[in-house]
Motif scaffolding. Structure first.
Motif, PDB file in Angstrom:
ATOM      1  N   TYR A   1      -6.105  -7.280  -6.243  1.00 32.27           N
ATOM      2  CA  TYR A   1      -5.136  -6.214  -6.467  1.00 32.27           C
ATOM      3  C   TYR A   1      -4.997  -5.309  -5.252  1.00 32.27           C
ATOM      4  CZ  TYR A   1      -5.513  -7.824 -11.251  1.00 32.27           C
ATOM      5  OH  TYR A   1      -5.503  -8.605 -12.368  1.00 32.27           O
ATOM      6  N   THR A   2      -6.122  -4.954  -4.613  1.00 35.42           N
ATOM      7  CA  THR A   2      -6.044  -4.129  -3.406  1.00 35.42           C
ATOM      8  C   THR A   2      -5.398  -4.911  -2.268  1.00 35.42           C
ATOM      9  OG1 THR A   2      -8.318  -4.709  -2.845  1.00 35.42           O
ATOM     10  CG2 THR A   2      -7.970  -2.623  -4.001  1.00 35.42           C
TER      11      THR A   2
ATOM     12  N   ALA B   1      -1.633  -4.823  -2.930  1.00 32.03           N
ATOM     13  CA  ALA B   1      -1.087  -3.493  -2.640  1.00 32.03           C
ATOM     14  C   ALA B   1      -0.987  -3.259  -1.135  1.00 32.03           C
ATOM     15  CB  ALA B   1      -1.959  -2.420  -3.286  1.00 32.03           C
ATOM     16  N   LYS B   2      -1.989  -3.717  -0.399  1.00 29.73           N
ATOM     17  CA  LYS B   2      -1.977  -3.560   1.058  1.00 29.73           C
ATOM     18  C   LYS B   2      -0.844  -4.381   1.680  1.00 29.73           C
ATOM     19  CE  LYS B   2      -6.051  -3.484   2.904  1.00 29.73           C
ATOM     20  NZ  LYS B   2      -7.331  -3.966   3.464  1.00 29.73           N
TER      21      LYS B   2
ATOM     22  N   ARG C   1       1.957  -5.298   0.197  1.00 29.74           N
ATOM     23  CA  ARG C   1       3.229  -4.669  -0.186  1.00 29.74           C
ATOM     24  C   ARG C   1       3.536  -3.464   0.699  1.00 29.74           C
ATOM     25  NH1 ARG C   1       2.357  -1.691  -5.219  1.00 29.74           N
ATOM     26  NH2 ARG C   1       1.539  -0.267  -3.681  1.00 29.74           N
ATOM     27  N   ASP C   2       2.537  -2.598   0.898  1.00 31.46           N
ATOM     28  CA  ASP C   2       2.744  -1.401   1.719  1.00 31.46           C
ATOM     29  C   ASP C   2       3.028  -1.775   3.169  1.00 31.46           C
ATOM     30  OD1 ASP C   2       2.291   0.033  -0.567  1.00 31.46           O
ATOM     31  OD2 ASP C   2       0.202   0.496  -0.083  1.00 31.46           O
TER      32      ASP C   2
ATOM     33  N   ARG D   1       7.286 -11.298  -6.827  1.00 31.25           N
ATOM     34  CA  ARG D   1       7.218 -10.402  -7.985  1.00 31.25           C
ATOM     35  C   ARG D   1       7.999 -11.039  -9.135  1.00 31.25           C
ATOM     36  NH1 ARG D   1       9.411  -5.519  -6.021  1.00 31.25           N
ATOM     37  NH2 ARG D   1      11.441  -6.366  -6.535  1.00 31.25           N
TER      38      ARG D   1
END
Length: 201
Positions: free
Chosen positions: A5-6, A9-10, A12-13, A164
């Motif tokens: 998950y991290t 998120a990394k 995506r950012d 997604r």
């Protein structure tokens, strides 16, 4: 160790904020796709109203070019032909039967619709991202929506690719067993990270 998950998120950012810096030009795949989507739907990047609150007219000069490109590069299932490399006594019959089998598969798999979607996506965005899936023993070929994907801007082919999948509540209910297996696998997956110099972990 970082969790999946991290890591997601990394990625995506990084995809939304990082730019590829070339001499005299900063390129962002995210911003380019956003611009394409807005222009295709007759929207300005800065909004459809000017500083005085009046609606700005938008003259769409890209849609007809996209439509011409789609028609000019249109592929049909009839264009897919299998030919043998060697000429033998049975090569003609084998090639004929293989062509019949491939036509049958293309009808069952909806390959004509896939080719049309692929041509429209290529004409709109300049490239196509395709994925192969297998579900219940059946091969599926799908065009990935660029708006729902996160890729490595430097090397799309070899880099990380994330897609997604938006679901409605009804779809979530029917897909719950499959999503449960994916969540279980994601919870147990750990992505190894490189150790930082001087760190104790």
């Amino acid at each position: 160790m970082e969790t999946i998950y991290t890591f997601l998120a990394k990625q995506r950012d990084s995809y939304r904020s990082d730019k590829i810096i070339t001499e005299g030009y900063d390129f962002s795949q995210y911003e380019t796709q956003r611009t394409i989507e807005l222009y295709d739907n007759d929207k300005f990047l800065s909004g459809n109203e000017d500083s005085l609150g009046r609606e700005k007219p938008f003259f769409n000069i890209v849609s007809f070019r996209k439509n011409v490109a789609i028609r000019a590069t249109d592929l049909d299932t009839k264009d897919v032909q299998i030919q043998g490399d060697r000429i033998t006594k049975t090569s003609y019959a084998e090639t004929f039967l293989l062509n019949l089998k491939s036509r049958n598969w293309m009808k069952l798999a909806g390959f004509a619709g896939f080719l049309n979607k692929m041509g429209a996506t290529r004409a709109k965005y300049g490239s196509v991202l395709v994925k192969k899936t297998e579900r219940d023993g059946e091969l599926g070929i799908h065009v990935v929506a660029w708006l729902n994907s996160i890729t490595d801007q430097v090397d799309i082919k070899k880099g990380t690719k994330i897609e997604r999948h938006p679901y409605t509540p009804a779809e979530l209910k029917t897909e719950a067993p499959r999503i449960g297996r994916i969540t279980t696998a994601a919870n147990s997956a750990l992505v190894p990270t490189r150790r930082k110099r001087g760190s104790s972990w």
